[in-house]
Design a protein around this motif. Structure first.
Motif, PDB file in Angstrom:
ATOM      1  N   LEU A 151       0.866  -1.206   0.098  1.00 25.89           N
ATOM      2  CA  LEU A 151       0.100   0.066   0.010  1.00 25.89           C
ATOM      3  C   LEU A 151       0.900   1.269  -0.023  1.00 25.89           C
ATOM      4  CD1 LEU A 151      -2.555  -1.252   2.812  1.00 25.89           C
ATOM      5  CD2 LEU A 151      -2.577  -1.603   0.413  1.00 25.89           C
ATOM      6  N   SER A 152       0.153   2.247  -0.700  1.00 22.64           N
ATOM      7  CA  SER A 152       0.968   3.817  -0.530  1.00 22.64           C
ATOM      8  C   SER A 152       0.382   4.372   0.859  1.00 22.64           C
ATOM      9  CB  SER A 152       0.475   4.645  -1.648  1.00 22.64           C
ATOM     10  OG  SER A 152       1.063   3.720  -2.703  1.00 22.64           O
ATOM     11  N   ILE A 153       1.262   5.224   1.218  1.00 18.97           N
ATOM     12  CA  ILE A 153       0.926   5.809   2.361  1.00 18.97           C
ATOM     13  C   ILE A 153       0.969   7.609   2.060  1.00 18.97           C
ATOM     14  CG2 ILE A 153       1.592   7.001   4.571  1.00 18.97           C
ATOM     15  CD1 ILE A 153       2.614   4.194   5.432  1.00 18.97           C
ATOM     16  N   ILE A 154      -0.164   8.254   2.377  1.00 14.21           N
ATOM     17  CA  ILE A 154      -0.246   9.744   2.013  1.00 14.21           C
ATOM     18  C   ILE A 154      -0.442  10.250   3.425  1.00 14.21           C
ATOM     19  CG2 ILE A 154      -1.557  11.761   1.181  1.00 14.21           C
ATOM     20  CD1 ILE A 154      -2.582   9.760  -1.066  1.00 14.21           C
ATOM     21  N   GLU A 155       0.469  10.975   3.902  1.00 14.22           N
ATOM     22  CA  GLU A 155       0.305  11.537   5.235  1.00 14.22           C
ATOM     23  C   GLU A 155      -0.416  12.785   5.166  1.00 14.22           C
ATOM     24  OE1 GLU A 155       5.124  10.927   5.711  1.00 14.22           O
ATOM     25  OE2 GLU A 155       4.243  11.562   7.593  1.00 14.22           O
ATOM     26  N   ASP A 156      -1.500  13.069   5.842  1.00 10.71           N
ATOM     27  CA  ASP A 156      -2.231  14.209   6.124  1.00 10.71           C
ATOM     28  C   ASP A 156      -1.614  15.168   6.956  1.00 10.71           C
ATOM     29  OD1 ASP A 156      -3.922  16.455   6.494  1.00 10.71           O
ATOM     30  OD2 ASP A 156      -5.778  15.467   5.938  1.00 10.71           O
ATOM     31  N   THR A 157      -0.730  15.938   6.733  1.00 16.84           N
ATOM     32  CA  THR A 157       0.236  16.704   7.705  1.00 16.84           C
ATOM     33  C   THR A 157      -0.278  18.277   7.715  1.00 16.84           C
ATOM     34  OG1 THR A 157       1.999  15.358   6.680  1.00 16.84           O
ATOM     35  CG2 THR A 157       2.589  16.833   8.236  1.00 16.84           C
ATOM     36  N   ALA A 158      -1.719  18.410   7.377  1.00 18.80           N
ATOM     37  CA  ALA A 158      -2.301  19.748   7.347  1.00 18.80           C
ATOM     38  C   ALA A 158      -2.052  20.552   8.697  1.00 18.80           C
ATOM     39  CB  ALA A 158      -3.888  19.633   7.019  1.00 18.80           C
ATOM     40  N   GLN A 159      -2.108  19.496   9.810  1.00 21.52           N
ATOM     41  CA  GLN A 159      -1.903  20.326  11.252  1.00 21.52           C
ATOM     42  C   GLN A 159      -0.456  20.315  11.695  1.00 21.52           C
ATOM     43  OE1 GLN A 159      -5.205  18.890  13.459  1.00 21.52           O
ATOM     44  NE2 GLN A 159      -6.559  19.178  12.227  1.00 21.52           N
ATOM     45  N   ALA A 160       0.564  19.640  11.074  1.00 23.16           N
ATOM     46  CA  ALA A 160       1.838  19.266  11.639  1.00 23.16           C
ATOM     47  C   ALA A 160       2.863  19.682  10.720  1.00 23.16           C
ATOM     48  CB  ALA A 160       1.726  17.568  11.826  1.00 23.16           C
ATOM     49  N   PHE A 161       2.901  20.705   9.989  1.00 22.81           N
ATOM     50  CA  PHE A 161       3.915  21.189   9.228  1.00 22.81           C
ATOM     51  C   PHE A 161       5.153  21.656  10.181  1.00 22.81           C
ATOM     52  CE2 PHE A 161       6.548  24.705   7.362  1.00 22.81           C
ATOM     53  CZ  PHE A 161       6.679  24.223   6.330  1.00 22.81           C
ATOM     54  N   GLY A 162       6.497  20.660   9.906  1.00 22.49           N
ATOM     55  CA  GLY A 162       7.542  20.760  10.995  1.00 22.49           C
ATOM     56  C   GLY A 162       7.570  20.040  12.111  1.00 22.49           C
ATOM     57  N   ALA A 163       6.405  19.271  12.299  1.00 18.47           N
ATOM     58  CA  ALA A 163       6.395  18.241  13.546  1.00 18.47           C
ATOM     59  C   ALA A 163       7.347  17.217  13.177  1.00 18.47           C
ATOM     60  CB  ALA A 163       5.136  17.777  13.646  1.00 18.47           C
ATOM     61  N   LYS A 164       7.652  16.532  14.187  1.00 18.86           N
ATOM     62  CA  LYS A 164       9.023  15.526  13.765  1.00 18.86           C
ATOM     63  C   LYS A 164       8.517  14.096  14.444  1.00 18.86           C
ATOM     64  CE  LYS A 164      12.637  17.767  12.114  1.00 18.86           C
ATOM     65  NZ  LYS A 164      13.649  19.010  12.374  1.00 18.86           N
ATOM     66  N   TYR A 165       8.706  13.013  13.902  1.00 19.05           N
ATOM     67  CA  TYR A 165       8.764  11.618  14.170  1.00 19.05           C
ATOM     68  C   TYR A 165      10.246  11.075  14.453  1.00 19.05           C
ATOM     69  CZ  TYR A 165       7.174   6.746  14.088  1.00 19.05           C
ATOM     70  OH  TYR A 165       7.120   5.279  14.539  1.00 19.05           O
ATOM     71  N   HIS A 166      10.665  10.387  15.283  1.00 20.68           N
ATOM     72  CA  HIS A 166      12.108  10.107  15.470  1.00 20.68           C
ATOM     73  C   HIS A 166      12.970  10.847  14.686  1.00 20.68           C
ATOM     74  CE1 HIS A 166      11.264   6.475  17.754  1.00 20.68           C
ATOM     75  NE2 HIS A 166      10.176   6.395  16.889  1.00 20.68           N
ATOM     76  N   GLY A 167      12.901  12.419  14.693  1.00 18.40           N
ATOM     77  CA  GLY A 167      13.698  13.266  13.986  1.00 18.40           C
ATOM     78  C   GLY A 167      13.324  13.464  12.553  1.00 18.40           C
ATOM     79  N   LYS A 168      12.472  12.733  12.076  1.00 17.09           N
ATOM     80  CA  LYS A 168      12.193  13.043  10.477  1.00 17.09           C
ATOM     81  C   LYS A 168      10.816  14.136  10.456  1.00 17.09           C
ATOM     82  CE  LYS A 168      14.441   9.410   7.919  1.00 17.09           C
ATOM     83  NZ  LYS A 168      14.232   8.133   7.369  1.00 17.09           N
ATOM     84  N   SER A 169      10.621  14.978   9.674  1.00 18.83           N
ATOM     85  CA  SER A 169       9.707  15.596   9.479  1.00 18.83           C
ATOM     86  C   SER A 169       8.361  14.882   9.120  1.00 18.83           C
ATOM     87  CB  SER A 169       9.766  16.790   8.345  1.00 18.83           C
ATOM     88  OG  SER A 169      10.753  17.817   8.792  1.00 18.83           O
ATOM     89  N   CYS A 170       7.291  15.059   9.695  1.00 20.71           N
ATOM     90  CA  CYS A 170       6.104  14.479   9.156  1.00 20.71           C
ATOM     91  C   CYS A 170       5.910  14.851   7.947  1.00 20.71           C
ATOM     92  CB  CYS A 170       5.073  14.989  10.339  1.00 20.71           C
ATOM     93  SG  CYS A 170       5.201  14.407  11.913  1.00 20.71           S
ATOM     94  N   GLY A 171       5.286  13.910   7.093  1.00 19.19           N
ATOM     95  CA  GLY A 171       4.996  14.329   5.791  1.00 19.19           C
ATOM     96  C   GLY A 171       6.139  13.583   4.777  1.00 19.19           C
TER      97      GLY A 171
END
Ligand SMILES: *Cc1c(COP(=O)(O)O)cnc(C)c1O
Length: 394
Positions: A151-171
């Motif tokens: 499957l593909s993943i599309i991250e809906d990052t509308a509310q999380a510009f610049g937020a990070k997950y284990h050091g990587k930018s969401c999105g």
């Protein structure tokens, strides 16, 4: 009186810079895409650590463009959380695919991986996790699931510009990440605007064509896209705000910390427990702690939360009384979101499998309320909010 959000407090101090940007675009005579948009795209790509950034007309259109670029349409199923803003689900329907709603975690509010796994069928093509309120969803577990089922993943990052997950930018972890610059988002334009990012050059090229009627060469249309282009003016204005963005995020984070420090000392108010997170494990979500009347949000250790919303859960059916109390105290607040997707009238004819088993989404819709956390909130205003909440608890 404390408003939930004050866009003027952020934009008016930038008046001279914003006016200069307006003049620049005015005199350029170039109003759609072009140099300002390209520069904004490059600055976003660098800021987020993505290979490609594509400016579009809104966060909703960013989702539509991502789905089109992945070739998702009629007969395909796409899984997204039931507890989200409507656009996540609406975009899936807009391209002719079938939205399938999975439940969420009561601790971080994001896609429950076990629920997502249960909803996968032969027709599933993609998952759209939403990094709700500014905190990342459990991406490693979702990536493993996506890989296993192709499957593909599309991250809906509308509310999380610049937020990070284990050091990587969401999105930047999925095939696409989509962003919104709606004025109430952390990076807010002076109108509608959006962006998508990808690390895949071929997908980037298709997405660029999709935002412009499926055309790479003028008047030659390889497929049917749409007009999802970003205005030069919004790009120019956003470039100015992007330069200030780290300070906005720091101020929101300071507000969240101050809220949690003060509110967690009130009797009956507890902080959500990270170890109760239901996302990566197939276990029953822990809905409440013993004796708690309200639960404060928690930022997980591996996440950088950007606090688009500071969202409490008010338990024991007291949420609407709590809202009345805040209203009397003139504290701005809002329920994001009161009706989960599996209860929306427009989706009532979807197959039962799309709509079933989202009890946590139902619970959260009854319990959540967001309070002012915008960067320009003053310490005095913050204290006013805290005092009002203390007043309800005693
Ligand atoms: C705001 C938002 C969108 C849509 O963004 P627009 O720019 O308003 O179209 C999509 N998904 C989520 C989760 C949002 O919060």
């Amino acid at each position: 009186m404390v408003p939930l959000l004050d866009t003027n407090a952020q934009n008016l101090p930038l008046k001279a810079e914003l006016n200069a940007a307006f003049d620049r675009v005015l005199h350029s005579g170039h109003f759609i895409l072009g140099g300002e948009v390209t520069a904004f795209e490059e600055e976003c790509a660098a800021f987020l650590g993505a290979k490609h950034a594509i400016g579009v007309s809104s966060g909703t259109d960013a989702l539509v463009v991502a789905l089109i670029a992945l070739g998702i349409g009629h007969g395909d199923e796409v899984i997204c959380p039931s507890f989200t803003f409507f656009a996540t689900a609406g975009a899936i329907s807009r391209v002719g695919a079938t939205p399938v709603f999975a439940d969420v975690c009561p601790v971080c509010f994001n896609l429950d991986v076990a629920s997502t796994r249960e909803k996968i069928t032969e027709k599933t093509k993609a998952i759209i996790p939403v990094h709700l309120f500014g905190q990342s969803a459990e991406m490693y577990a979702l990536q493993a699931l996506a890989k296993k089922h192709g499957l593909s993943i599309i991250e809906d990052t509308a509310q999380a510009f610049g937020a990070k997950y284990h050091g990587k930018s969401c999105g930047t972890l999925g095939e696409f990440g989509t962003y919104s610059f709606f004025p109430s988002k952390n990076l807010g334009a002076l109108g509608d605007a959006g962006l998508l990012v990808t690390n895949d050059s071929e997908l980037a090229e298709t997405a660029r064509a999709a935002r412009n009627h499926g055309s790479k060469i003028r008047y030659l249309h390889d497929f049917v896209g749409g007009n999802f282009r970003l205005d030069a003016l919004q790009a120019a204005l956003l470039r100015i705000k992007l330069a200030h963005y780290p300070s906005y995020s720091a101020a929101r984070s300071a507000n969240a910390t101050a809220y949690t420090d003060a509110l967690s000392t009130i009797d009956g108010i507890t902080v959500a427990n990270e170890s109760d997170c239901a996302c990566p494990v197939s276990q029953n979500a822990k809905l409440k702690s013993e004796g708690a009347r309200a639960v404060l949000p928690v930022a997980y250790g591996h996440n950088t939360h950007i606090w688009n919303q500071y969202t409490l859960r008010i338990l024991d059916g007291q949420r609407d009384n709590f809202r009345e109390h805040l209203k009397t105290a003139e504290i701005g607040h809002e329920v994001y979101y009161p009706i989960p997707m599996h209860r929306q009238p427009c989706f009532r004819d979807l197959p039962e499998a799309s709509l079933s088993n989202c009890p946590v989404s139902d619970t959260l819709a009854r319990e959540v309320v967001s309070i002012p956390a915008y960067p320009e909130l003053s310490p005095a205003q913050r204290d006013e909010v805290i005092a009002a909440i203390r007043g309800f608890s005693s």
